[in-house]
Write a protein that holds these residues in place. Structure first.
Motif, PDB file in Angstrom:
ATOM      1  N   UNK A 187       0.800  -1.216   0.000  1.00  0.00           N
ATOM      2  CA  UNK A 187       0.000   0.000   0.000  1.00  0.00           C
ATOM      3  C   UNK A 187       0.830   1.261   0.000  1.00  0.00           C
ATOM      4  N   UNK A 188       2.148   1.114  -0.014  1.00  0.00           N
ATOM      5  CA  UNK A 188       3.054   2.265   0.034  1.00  0.00           C
ATOM      6  C   UNK A 188       3.972   2.280  -1.176  1.00  0.00           C
ATOM      7  N   UNK A 189       4.316   3.481  -1.621  1.00  0.00           N
ATOM      8  CA  UNK A 189       5.321   3.600  -2.677  1.00  0.00           C
ATOM      9  C   UNK A 189       6.709   3.305  -2.121  1.00  0.00           C
ATOM     10  N   UNK A 190       6.906   3.587  -0.828  1.00  0.00           N
ATOM     11  CA  UNK A 190       8.194   3.331  -0.186  1.00  0.00           C
ATOM     12  C   UNK A 190       7.966   2.807   1.226  1.00  0.00           C
ATOM     13  N   UNK A 191       8.662   1.743   1.572  1.00  0.00           N
ATOM     14  CA  UNK A 191       8.755   1.238   2.939  1.00  0.00           C
ATOM     15  C   UNK A 191      10.217   1.320   3.360  1.00  0.00           C
ATOM     16  N   UNK A 192      10.458   1.202   4.645  1.00  0.00           N
ATOM     17  CA  UNK A 192      11.835   1.278   5.141  1.00  0.00           C
ATOM     18  C   UNK A 192      12.171  -0.014   5.881  1.00  0.00           C
ATOM     19  N   UNK A 193      13.228  -0.678   5.434  1.00  0.00           N
ATOM     20  CA  UNK A 193      13.715  -1.896   6.074  1.00  0.00           C
ATOM     21  C   UNK A 193      15.195  -1.732   6.357  1.00  0.00           C
ATOM     22  N   UNK A 194      15.585  -1.964   7.589  1.00  0.00           N
ATOM     23  CA  UNK A 194      16.992  -1.793   8.003  1.00  0.00           C
ATOM     24  C   UNK A 194      17.501  -0.397   7.659  1.00  0.00           C
ATOM     25  N   UNK A 196      16.772   1.414   5.116  1.00  0.00           N
ATOM     26  CA  UNK A 196      16.922   1.632   3.671  1.00  0.00           C
ATOM     27  C   UNK A 196      15.547   1.748   3.032  1.00  0.00           C
ATOM     28  N   UNK A 197      15.312   2.843   2.315  1.00  0.00           N
ATOM     29  CA  UNK A 197      14.038   3.025   1.615  1.00  0.00           C
ATOM     30  C   UNK A 197      13.903   1.975   0.504  1.00  0.00           C
ATOM     31  N   UNK A 198      12.769   1.314   0.494  1.00  0.00           N
ATOM     32  CA  UNK A 198      12.554   0.183  -0.413  1.00  0.00           C
ATOM     33  C   UNK A 198      11.177   0.285  -1.048  1.00  0.00           C
ATOM     34  N   UNK A 199      11.119   0.076  -2.359  1.00  0.00           N
ATOM     35  CA  UNK A 199       9.836   0.023  -3.051  1.00  0.00           C
ATOM     36  C   UNK A 199       9.496  -1.424  -3.344  1.00  0.00           C
ATOM     37  N   UNK A 200       8.305  -1.838  -2.937  1.00  0.00           N
ATOM     38  CA  UNK A 200       7.815  -3.192  -3.185  1.00  0.00           C
ATOM     39  C   UNK A 200       6.769  -3.131  -4.298  1.00  0.00           C
ATOM     40  N   UNK A 209      12.956  -2.880  -4.671  1.00  0.00           N
ATOM     41  CA  UNK A 209      14.029  -2.096  -5.276  1.00  0.00           C
ATOM     42  C   UNK A 209      14.605  -1.108  -4.271  1.00  0.00           C
ATOM     43  N   UNK A 210      15.929  -1.102  -4.191  1.00  0.00           N
ATOM     44  CA  UNK A 210      16.642  -0.186  -3.299  1.00  0.00           C
ATOM     45  C   UNK A 210      17.655   0.595  -4.118  1.00  0.00           C
ATOM     46  N   UNK A 211      17.939   1.821  -3.684  1.00  0.00           N
ATOM     47  CA  UNK A 211      18.866   2.658  -4.435  1.00  0.00           C
ATOM     48  C   UNK A 211      20.313   2.409  -3.997  1.00  0.00           C
ATOM     49  N   UNK A 212      21.191   2.394  -4.969  1.00  0.00           N
ATOM     50  CA  UNK A 212      22.609   2.151  -4.701  1.00  0.00           C
ATOM     51  C   UNK A 212      23.178   3.169  -3.718  1.00  0.00           C
ATOM     52  N   UNK A 237      19.662  -9.439   1.390  1.00  0.00           N
ATOM     53  CA  UNK A 237      18.820 -10.572   1.759  1.00  0.00           C
ATOM     54  C   UNK A 237      17.953 -10.228   2.968  1.00  0.00           C
ATOM     55  N   UNK A 238      18.489  -9.470   3.908  1.00  0.00           N
ATOM     56  CA  UNK A 238      17.696  -9.051   5.060  1.00  0.00           C
ATOM     57  C   UNK A 238      16.535  -8.167   4.634  1.00  0.00           C
ATOM     58  N   UNK A 239      16.812  -7.204   3.735  1.00  0.00           N
ATOM     59  CA  UNK A 239      15.753  -6.325   3.224  1.00  0.00           C
ATOM     60  C   UNK A 239      14.711  -7.145   2.463  1.00  0.00           C
ATOM     61  N   UNK A 240      15.175  -8.049   1.615  1.00  0.00           N
ATOM     62  CA  UNK A 240      14.269  -8.877   0.812  1.00  0.00           C
ATOM     63  C   UNK A 240      13.341  -9.712   1.703  1.00  0.00           C
ATOM     64  N   UNK A 241      13.889 -10.298   2.751  1.00  0.00           N
ATOM     65  CA  UNK A 241      13.089 -11.143   3.630  1.00  0.00           C
ATOM     66  C   UNK A 241      12.027 -10.322   4.363  1.00  0.00           C
ATOM     67  N   UNK A 242      12.407  -9.146   4.846  1.00  0.00           N
ATOM     68  CA  UNK A 242      11.430  -8.293   5.540  1.00  0.00           C
ATOM     69  C   UNK A 242      10.358  -7.790   4.572  1.00  0.00           C
ATOM     70  N   UNK A 243      10.781  -7.461   3.353  1.00  0.00           N
ATOM     71  CA  UNK A 243       9.824  -7.006   2.348  1.00  0.00           C
ATOM     72  C   UNK A 243       8.831  -8.110   2.015  1.00  0.00           C
TER      73      UNK A 243
END
Length: 367
Positions: A187-194, A196-200, A209-212, A237-243
């Motif tokens: 439901x969000x354009x951006x979430x934050x995991x660890x 790091x701003x992440x788009x699911x 997707x995370x920015x370099x 992998x940590x970001x991916x698992x939380x996402x």
């Protein structure tokens, strides 16, 4: 005592930048619980050495795949196609995602194996409507014919594959929400995991997707540089698992499938990029840096580029054209995705061009 060897009718195809064993569903046991040992034995997993020497795999995720194809009862499809991703050093058998590259081989395999009868003449094209059972989505594959079979020779070159071959146009119909039912599953354009701003995004396959710049790395890292950067791989992998958990794909980080969601690093093209490049991406596939880019990741990138406020849209360098096609620079070159959005911003379809080739047909043995 020697292990018992069994066999099944099969073909071996390259599809895009991947390879897979192709099997008709009629040549497999009706009890699907018996499929996994066949697939693992044929591909050569598990292999503690990571090479899959005792099977048809190639030691990397893009070469450790099975495609099962058969007649479809879906009203909008000619064939059903089930994609299977196999672990290399383990016994993981993953039915949770589609492979866009191997989708390119499904139509030719259906024609070459006699599963479908087509009447198109020499030099004409045929369209095979594919129902991917993993994502419940429809894909149209359009390709030329030669001597009653799918043409293999042609002048289309795709980055990551040597030489040229006949073009295969893949049109993914209504690709959004392949597993979650929504383009933005959280439901969000951006979430934050660890931190790091992440788009699911879920289009073709669920992706994140995370920015370099937020990972303090160069967006143009080579696959080997990513592989050598153990801290980066662990963070991804940590970001991916939380996402995955927030996207509703798993109940806990420990139960996340290896193949979805995909994760990729995105960045804005710099002065060294080709003139027509809109975005730079480096994708991971089952814990390994991808040598090119999964087609379904490119579809999700196209969707993210058109969705305001995403980590992807922030990195896109807009072109002077009509904006429908986006050129993604990946580790082996570029891939162009032509995305069709309606007036309200909904993703109606996405087109990519791939090539495929039959490499072998006969029987595959396993033990």
């Amino acid at each position: 005592m020697l292990a018992f060897l069994d066999k099944r009718a099969a073909s071996y195809y390259r599809g895009g930048t991947s390879r897979a064993i192709m099997i008709q569903v009629k040549d497999l046991p009706t009890d699907k619980s018996q499929w996994d040992p066949i697939f693992l034995g044929a591909i050569g997993s598990p292999d503690p050495y990571g090479r899959q020497l005792d099977g048809l795999g190639g030691g990397i995720s893009s070469l450790s795949k099975i495609c099962v194809v058969g007649p479809s009862i879906h009203p909008d499809a000619d064939v059903d196609y089930t994609f299977v991703s196999l672990g290399i050093k383990n016994t993981h058998v993953d039915y949770s995602s589609n492979c866009g590259n191997m989708t390119a081989a499904v139509g030719p395999f259906a024609v070459d194996s006699g599963l479908l009868q087509v009447t198109e003449g020499e030099g004409e094209t045929t369209t095979v409507r594919i129902h991917n059972t993993n994502t419940k989505k429809i894909i149209h594959a359009r390709f030329p014919m030669a001597d009653g079979e799918a043409a293999s020779s042609g002048d289309l070159a795709i980055d990551g594959v040597a030489g040229t071959a006949a073009p295969i146009e893949l049109q993914f119909i209504d690709p959004a929400g392949s597993r979650t039912g929504k383009l933005l599953p959280t439901g969000n354009a951006i979430d934050v995991f660890d931190g790091v701003r992440t788009t699911c995004i879920d289009a073709g396959n669920p992706c994140c997707f995370v920015q370099a710049s937020e990972l303090d790395v160069d967006g143009s890292l080579t696959p080997q540089q990513i592989d050598d950067h153990l801290d980066l791989k662990d963070r991804l992998e940590s970001i991916r698992a939380q996402a995955a958990v927030k996207m509703g794909l798993a109940d806990s980080p420990s139960s996340v499938p290896g193949s979805v969601p995909k994760i990729a690093i995105v960045s804005r093209p710099d002065a060294s990029a080709a003139e027509d490049v809109n975005l730079v991406a480096r994708a991971m596939s089952v814990g390994q840096p991808h040598k090119a880019i999964p087609v379904t990741v490119a579809l999700a990138l196209a969707a993210g580029a058109k969705t305001p406020g995403t980590t992807v849209s922030e990195c896109v360098l807009q072109s002077d054209g009509d904006g429908s096609a986006m050129v993604v620079q990946h580790a082996s070159g570029t891939l162009t995705v032509d995305a069709d959005f309606d007036e309200s911003g909904e993703l109606r379809s996405a087109n990519v061009y791939r090539t495929a080739r039959r490499l072998m047909e006969g029987k595959v043995f396993w033990k």
